[in-house]
Design an enzyme around this catalytic site. Structure first.
Site, PDB file in Angstrom:
ATOM      1  N   LYS A 213      25.498 -12.420   5.110  1.00  9.54           N
ATOM      2  CA  LYS A 213      25.996 -13.758   5.448  1.00  9.54           C
ATOM      3  C   LYS A 213      27.389 -13.649   6.070  1.00  9.54           C
ATOM      4  CE  LYS A 213      27.041 -18.217   3.352  1.00  9.54           C
ATOM      5  NZ  LYS A 213      26.960 -19.075   2.194  1.00  9.54           N
ATOM      6  N   GLU A 219      29.566  -2.861   0.899  1.00  6.63           N
ATOM      7  CA  GLU A 219      28.371  -2.026   0.766  1.00  6.63           C
ATOM      8  C   GLU A 219      27.529  -2.079   2.042  1.00  6.63           C
ATOM      9  OE1 GLU A 219      29.491  -4.234  -1.351  1.00  6.63           O
ATOM     10  OE2 GLU A 219      29.224  -3.591  -3.442  1.00  6.63           O
ATOM     11  N   GLY A 274      24.018 -17.290  -0.570  1.00  2.00           N
ATOM     12  CA  GLY A 274      23.336 -15.999  -0.459  1.00  2.00           C
ATOM     13  C   GLY A 274      22.081 -15.920  -1.314  1.00  2.00           C
ATOM     14  N   ARG A 275      22.188 -16.370  -2.564  1.00  2.00           N
ATOM     15  CA  ARG A 275      21.036 -16.244  -3.472  1.00  2.00           C
ATOM     16  C   ARG A 275      19.984 -17.310  -3.225  1.00  2.00           C
ATOM     17  NH1 ARG A 275      25.828 -17.466  -5.695  1.00  2.00           N
ATOM     18  NH2 ARG A 275      26.094 -19.419  -6.831  1.00  2.00           N
ATOM     19  N   GLU A 360      24.305 -15.619 -11.205  1.00  2.00           N
ATOM     20  CA  GLU A 360      25.427 -15.863 -10.287  1.00  2.00           C
ATOM     21  C   GLU A 360      25.630 -17.377 -10.149  1.00  2.00           C
ATOM     22  OE1 GLU A 360      25.702 -14.649  -5.906  1.00  2.00           O
ATOM     23  OE2 GLU A 360      26.608 -12.923  -6.863  1.00  2.00           O
ATOM     24  N   HIS A 391       4.808  -2.676 -24.067  1.00  2.00           N
ATOM     25  CA  HIS A 391       4.863  -1.342 -24.667  1.00  2.00           C
ATOM     26  C   HIS A 391       6.286  -0.808 -24.725  1.00  2.00           C
ATOM     27  CE1 HIS A 391       0.479  -1.011 -24.810  1.00  2.00           C
ATOM     28  NE2 HIS A 391       0.553  -1.814 -23.751  1.00  2.00           N
ATOM     29  N   LYS A 511      35.937  -6.712  -6.691  1.00  2.00           N
ATOM     30  CA  LYS A 511      35.952  -6.273  -5.282  1.00  2.00           C
ATOM     31  C   LYS A 511      37.381  -5.965  -4.844  1.00  2.00           C
ATOM     32  CE  LYS A 511      32.193  -9.210  -3.486  1.00  2.00           C
ATOM     33  NZ  LYS A 511      31.889 -10.294  -2.560  1.00  2.00           N
TER      34      LYS A 511
HETATM   35  O1  F6P Z   1      29.329 -10.386  -4.166  1.00  2.32           O
HETATM   36  C1  F6P Z   1      28.394 -11.397  -4.328  1.00  2.32           C
HETATM   37  C2  F6P Z   1      27.867 -11.867  -3.002  1.00  2.32           C
HETATM   38  O2  F6P Z   1      28.816 -12.627  -2.351  1.00  2.32           O
HETATM   39  C3  F6P Z   1      26.577 -12.648  -3.197  1.00  2.32           C
HETATM   40  O3  F6P Z   1      26.785 -13.960  -3.512  1.00  2.32           O
HETATM   41  C4  F6P Z   1      25.895 -12.418  -1.896  1.00  2.32           C
HETATM   42  O4  F6P Z   1      24.529 -12.700  -1.974  1.00  2.32           O
HETATM   43  C5  F6P Z   1      26.187 -10.958  -1.680  1.00  2.32           C
HETATM   44  O5  F6P Z   1      27.499 -10.791  -2.168  1.00  2.32           O
HETATM   45  C6  F6P Z   1      26.083 -10.463  -0.272  1.00  2.32           C
HETATM   46  O6  F6P Z   1      26.911 -11.165   0.612  1.00  2.32           O
HETATM   47  P1  F6P Z   1      26.705 -11.071   2.162  1.00  2.32           P
HETATM   48  O7  F6P Z   1      25.371 -11.616   2.495  1.00  2.32           O
HETATM   49  O8  F6P Z   1      27.820 -11.878   2.761  1.00  2.32           O
HETATM   50  O9  F6P Z   1      26.810  -9.623   2.564  1.00  2.32           O
END
Ligand code: F6P
Length: 546
Positions: A213, A219, A274-275, A360, A391, A511
């Site tokens: 987003k 990452e 995002g979620r 979240e 199990h 972060k």
């Molecule tokens: O760190 C949490 C978050 O902001 C989530 O809410 C989001 O889904 C995820 O990181 C990834 O964010 P992006 O789509 O901006 O890379």
């Protein structure tokens, strides 16, 4: 009642809350055995249906009065008004001053929703049409890679909402996917994730979807840069990027800075959290897998549940009931967790997906107007597919000291009919719900001839709550309805707690601290460390091991 006034009265001071506290004292020791014996019709009455899903909530510690009081609580908290505010595009995400409009992502083309002078539904369908055209070109082999070969492998790079929805949906709908395409998902900044996902793939046949987003997430951008190096190392030059990288983002500027032409970018909007984004362009990998028609069906399932949620009276409303039951157990019985157990191997990533959606969203400690809550908010959600979980951890659910309400999800028909597997699978759904609710008494255990010393060990006290959710068959439509069910149940809970279910400030501190620590790990010279003694010592030890 406006959205602002609904948060004014503290939750525990509301008349319905007070009534529920009293009611809890009266009902908390009632056993499901008695509730069923006294009311044989409850198994057929305490059910609800909508968007192709059937919910049996009769095996919960509730009576008609409990449900009526919980529904009254929802009313006092302004659930109906807040739902309308969301659907109208009001800025109900107050801490980020944003609308919350994932429901617009699945509105049909024929509808329109004008927010700040823009028809958001028209914009959604423009993107969907571009995605469909692209998906058809990849799926048919018309889109060629840098060396002229068609794409065979698709790797989605993203994390959180830009990964969990896509990977869950791909696994869930694998049956409907184009089987000559390979799909992989890279999320972790641990290089192992990228290395293992690409080790056996040919770069000339691989497409990367960089999904983010913000297009700034550490990452994802680290993995995207690694992917670019990996592709260029094999394909020879930078021009390969155009054929092997597409972006899904709201941030066109960062996308082009990365080197992806914005012609190869699929956009979405800041009003999609995002979620809550798996049905936006973030679902591009899903569309590549199941095709534009399948994706349309998925959206239709979401939309049907949206309509159900918006229009069905709360006492018969699936997401509202599931949300209210979570409040009942969390805030009155003190349950800390909710288990979600899909009896369907295709839904193996569904609990992981739900963890972000629920935790979240509702892991918050202040109300919309910034007051500290004095009640429990978001529970820990977790789960595993059945029957595997039986199990491993079901022992604790049956005989442990924790109260763990669970949702059991099952289907009338399997997508892979082989011998009697499906009947065996489903018999376990019904058996688990039955065993949890009714257990086994000391007398029953004794009557089986059990040695006296072992009797207490073999007693199941029962009275352990579960919901059973049934659908005819796992289809894109069913999956959409199921996800929307939980989305709106999260919304229901957040509305009652009076919290902002759409921000996520709690992820920021870690972060920021990591950004400060990175140079301390990488510097050649011994850095001066100004953390606490534990963090300093850990960094020194890591530097020595590195
Ligand atoms: O760190 C949490 C978050 O902001 C989530 O809410 C989001 O889904 C995820 O990181 C990834 O964010 P992006 O789509 O901006 O890379």
């Amino acid at each position: 009642m406006s959205t602002a006034t609904t948060t004014a009265t503290p939750l525990r001071a509301r008349p319905a809350w007070r009534a529920l506290e009293e009611h809890y004292e009266a009902i908390r020791t009632s056993h499901l055995r008695t509730l069923f014996a006294d009311d044989p019709g409850r198994g057929e009455r305490l059910v609800a249906e909508g968007a192709g899903l059937y919910l049996d909530y009769s095996k919960n510690g509730v009576t008609d009065e409990t449900i009526a009081l919980l529904v009254r609580l929802a009313e006092e908290c302004g659930l109906a008004e807040r739902t309308e505010a969301m659907f109208r595009g009001e800025r109900i995400n107050v801490s980020e001053n944003r609308s919350v409009l994932h429901v617009a992502l699945r509105m049909p083309k024929s509808e329109s929703l004008v927010v700040d002078g823009v028809d958001v539904v028209a914009e959604v369908h423009d993107v969907l049409d571009r995605m469909a055209e692209f998906a058809n070109r990849i799926r048919s082999g018309q889109w060629k890679g840098h060396t002229g070969k068609p794409i065979r492998n698709v790797i989605n790079i993203g994390i959180g909402g830009s990964d969990l929805g896509p990977v869950m949906a791909y696994e869930a709908l694998r049956h409907y996917s184009q089987r000559d395409l390979t799909f992989r998902f890279v999320s972790n900044v641990d290089s192992t994730d990228f290395a293992e996902a690409t080790r056996d793939l040919a770069a000339e046949e691989t497409l990367f979807i960089v999904s983010s987003k913000t297009f700034t997430t550490l990452e994802t951008m680290t993995n995207a840069r690694t992917a670019r190096e990996w592709a260029i190392a094999v394909l020879g030059d930078e021009s390969a990027i155009a054929k092997h990288f597409v972006a899904v983002s709201t941030n066109a500027e960062e996308v082009s800075k990365f080197g992806i032409d914005t012609d190869n970018m699929f956009g979405f909007w800041d009003w999609v959290g995002g979620r809550y984004s798996m049905d936006s362009a973030i679902g591009l990998s899903t569309m590549l897998a199941i095709g534009p028609e399948g994706f349309r069906e998925l959206l239709a399932g979401f939309h049907e549940m949206d309509i159900h949620f918006r229009t069905t009276p709360h006492a018969r409303n699936l997401p509202v009931l599931i949300g209210l039951l979570a409040i009942w157990y969390g805030d009155f019985f003190g349950a800390q967790t909710v288990g979600v157990m899909p009896y369907c191997q295709y839904l193996k990533r569904f609990p992981a997906y739900l963890q972000q959606l629920t935790m979240e969203s509702n892991g918050k400690h202040v109300t919309l107007d910034g007051r500290m809550v004095d009640y429990q908010t978001g529970a820990v959600y977790w789960g595993e597919p059945g029957t595997n979980g039986q199990h491993s951890f079901y022992q604790l659910i049956h005989q442990g000291t924790e109260l763990i309400p669970i949702d059991l999800i099952g289907f009338g028909r399997t997508l892979n009919p082989i011998r009697d597997h499906h009947d065996l699978l489903m018999s376990n759904v019904f058996a688990q719900a039955e065993a949890l609710a009714f257990g086994k008494t000391e007398e029953q255990v004794r009557a089986e001839g059990t040695a006296e010393a072992v009797v207490p060990h073999r007693v199941f006290e029962g009275n352990r709550p579960s919901n059973v959710i049934l659908a005819e068959k796992l289809t894109p439509h069913t999956l959409g309805a199921l996800v929307a069910l939980y989305e709106h149940s999260v919304f229901t809970q957040g509305t009652i707690w009076g919290i902002d279910s759409f921000d996520q400030w709690g992820v920021e501190l870690g972060k920021a601290l990591a950004q400060r620590i990175i140079p301390e790990l990488e510097s050649q010279a011994e850095p001066e460390l100004h953390h606490d003694s534990s963090t300093n010592a850990l960094i020194r030890r890591y530097r020595a091991m590195r």
